[in-house]
Design a protein around this motif. Structure first.
Motif, short mmCIF file in Angstrom:
data_model
loop_
_atom_site.label_atom_id
_atom_site.label_comp_id
_atom_site.label_asym_id
_atom_site.label_seq_id
_atom_site.Cartn_x
_atom_site.Cartn_y
_atom_site.Cartn_z
N UNK A 84 -8.60 10.62 3.48
CA UNK A 84 -7.55 9.38 3.68
C UNK A 84 -8.15 8.14 2.67
N UNK A 85 -9.44 7.87 2.56
CA UNK A 85 -10.09 7.15 1.89
C UNK A 85 -9.70 6.97 0.31
N UNK A 86 -9.63 8.25 0.02
CA UNK A 86 -9.36 8.63 -1.50
C UNK A 86 -7.72 8.20 -1.87
N UNK A 87 -7.18 8.34 -0.66
CA UNK A 87 -5.47 8.32 -0.89
C UNK A 87 -5.50 6.98 -0.95
N UNK A 88 -5.90 6.11 -0.02
CA UNK A 88 -5.68 4.38 -0.13
C UNK A 88 -6.37 3.97 -1.25
N UNK A 89 -7.41 4.45 -1.86
CA UNK A 89 -8.09 3.81 -2.88
C UNK A 89 -7.11 4.10 -4.11
N UNK A 90 -6.74 5.27 -4.20
CA UNK A 90 -5.99 5.51 -5.39
C UNK A 90 -4.69 4.71 -5.37
N UNK A 91 -3.92 4.62 -4.11
CA UNK A 91 -2.82 3.88 -4.08
C UNK A 91 -3.26 2.46 -4.60
N UNK A 92 -4.20 2.06 -4.13
CA UNK A 92 -4.67 0.57 -4.49
C UNK A 92 -4.87 0.28 -6.04
N UNK A 93 -5.54 1.19 -6.51
CA UNK A 93 -5.99 1.12 -8.07
C UNK A 93 -4.73 1.47 -8.86
N UNK A 94 -4.09 2.41 -8.44
CA UNK A 94 -2.78 2.46 -9.46
C UNK A 94 -1.75 1.57 -9.26
N UNK A 95 -1.58 0.97 -8.06
CA UNK A 95 -0.74 -0.23 -8.13
C UNK A 95 -1.12 -1.12 -8.96
N UNK A 96 -2.63 -1.80 -8.85
CA UNK A 96 -3.12 -2.85 -9.75
C UNK A 96 -2.91 -2.39 -11.22
N UNK A 97 -3.22 -1.30 -11.61
CA UNK A 97 -2.96 -0.74 -13.13
C UNK A 97 -1.38 -0.86 -13.29
N UNK A 98 -0.43 -0.47 -12.71
CA UNK A 98 0.97 -0.60 -12.80
C UNK A 98 1.21 -1.99 -12.82
N UNK A 99 0.61 -2.95 -12.13
CA UNK A 99 1.02 -4.28 -12.11
C UNK A 99 0.57 -4.92 -13.48
N UNK A 100 -0.69 -4.59 -13.76
CA UNK A 100 -1.22 -5.11 -15.17
C UNK A 100 -0.32 -4.58 -16.45
N UNK A 101 0.32 -3.57 -16.03
CA UNK A 101 1.18 -3.20 -17.26
C UNK A 101 2.64 -3.77 -17.03
N UNK A 102 2.89 -3.97 -15.88
CA UNK A 102 4.46 -4.63 -15.55
C UNK A 102 4.01 -5.91 -14.38
N UNK A 103 3.45 -7.28 -15.25
CA UNK A 103 3.11 -8.21 -14.25
C UNK A 103 4.31 -8.78 -13.35
N UNK A 104 5.56 -8.68 -13.75
CA UNK A 104 6.53 -8.92 -12.77
C UNK A 104 6.42 -8.13 -11.44
N UNK A 105 5.82 -6.89 -11.43
CA UNK A 105 5.64 -6.33 -10.02
C UNK A 105 5.09 -7.07 -9.14
#
Length: 230
Positions: A84-105
């Motif tokens: 679970x901890x890895x799942x939530x960590x991956x969700x958070x970090x991948x969301x941040x990375x996506x937002x840095x690529x697509x700031x409008x997100x």
């Protein structure tokens, strides 16, 4: 009927489908933010008549839903997380990375779910990693708590990036510009706690701050997910 349930119309002389429409909209948003996106501008990007787009997408809100779901494919973990901890960590970090690529997100995070296929897959992968750890209400509050943290942190980071571009000042340039005022203000002795933070605190980059805060939130969530004694 949602945009995902509604069938696409037949292809016309200029090839068109929702995939091409969404790709064009994402490109426009990446270039100029959500304010650069309209059905008319997307149609112009695709060299198609604006009215044709309304056969595929009824409103700009539907287009935004499709755009978010398109980016959710970048957030979906490549393999099922180990716990679970890895799942939530991956969700958070991948969301941040996506937002840095697509700031409008960042402007669309935290709204009502649109139930697109990629978004549902992200949610399924996340909940599956927490299945059986606690009752479903506790699990949902855990996910909501972590999501509230990283959504807020991402918005703050993107806001700072936009401010840098708008002013032409980096974070450190901005701090130096305001340094004399802060020095005079703190010298009054009226803000001792703030003075301690300014003079003794460690300045860290956005990535380090994000990761540290996430770890603290996950530590707190762990206390709620701990199984009661048998």
């Amino acid at each position: 009927m949602t945009v995902w349930d509604r069938p696409e119309p037949p292809t016309q002389p200029v090839p068109l489908d929702r995939e091409r429409i969404v790709a064009a909209a994402v490109a426009l948003a990446d270039e100029g933010g959500l304010e650069a996106v309209s059905l008319r501008k997307v149609a112009a990007r695709l060299d198609a008549g604006p009215m044709r787009l309304y056969r595929y997408i009824s409103t700009k809100e539907e287009l935004f839903d499709l755009m978010v779901d398109e980016v959710q494919a970048e957030i979906l973990p490549e393999e099922q997380p180990g716990d679970w901890r890895e799942a939530l960590s991956v969700l958070a970090h991948r969301t941040r990375q996506a937002a840095l690529r697509h700031e409008w997100l960042a402007d669309l995070l935290g709204g009502r779910p649109a139930f697109g296929p990629n978004g549902l897959a992200v949610t399924e992968a996340t909940l599956a990693a927490l299945d059986g750890l606690a009752d479903i209400d506790t699990v949902m509050r855990a996910v909501e708590t972590v999501s509230a943290y990283f959504n807020g942190a991402i918005r703050r980071e993107i806001t700072n990036l936009r401010a840098e571009r708008a002013t032409g000042l980096s974070k450190h340039d901005w701090q130096r510009a305001h340094g004399p005022h802060m020095t005079r203000t703190l010298a009054t002795g009226r803000f001792p706690a703030l003075a301690k933070a300014v003079y003794d605190g460690t300045d860290v980059d956005a990535g380090t701050s994000f990761a540290t805060g996430l770890d603290w939130v996950l530590d707190a969530v762990a206390t709620k997910l701990a199984r009661p004694p048998a």
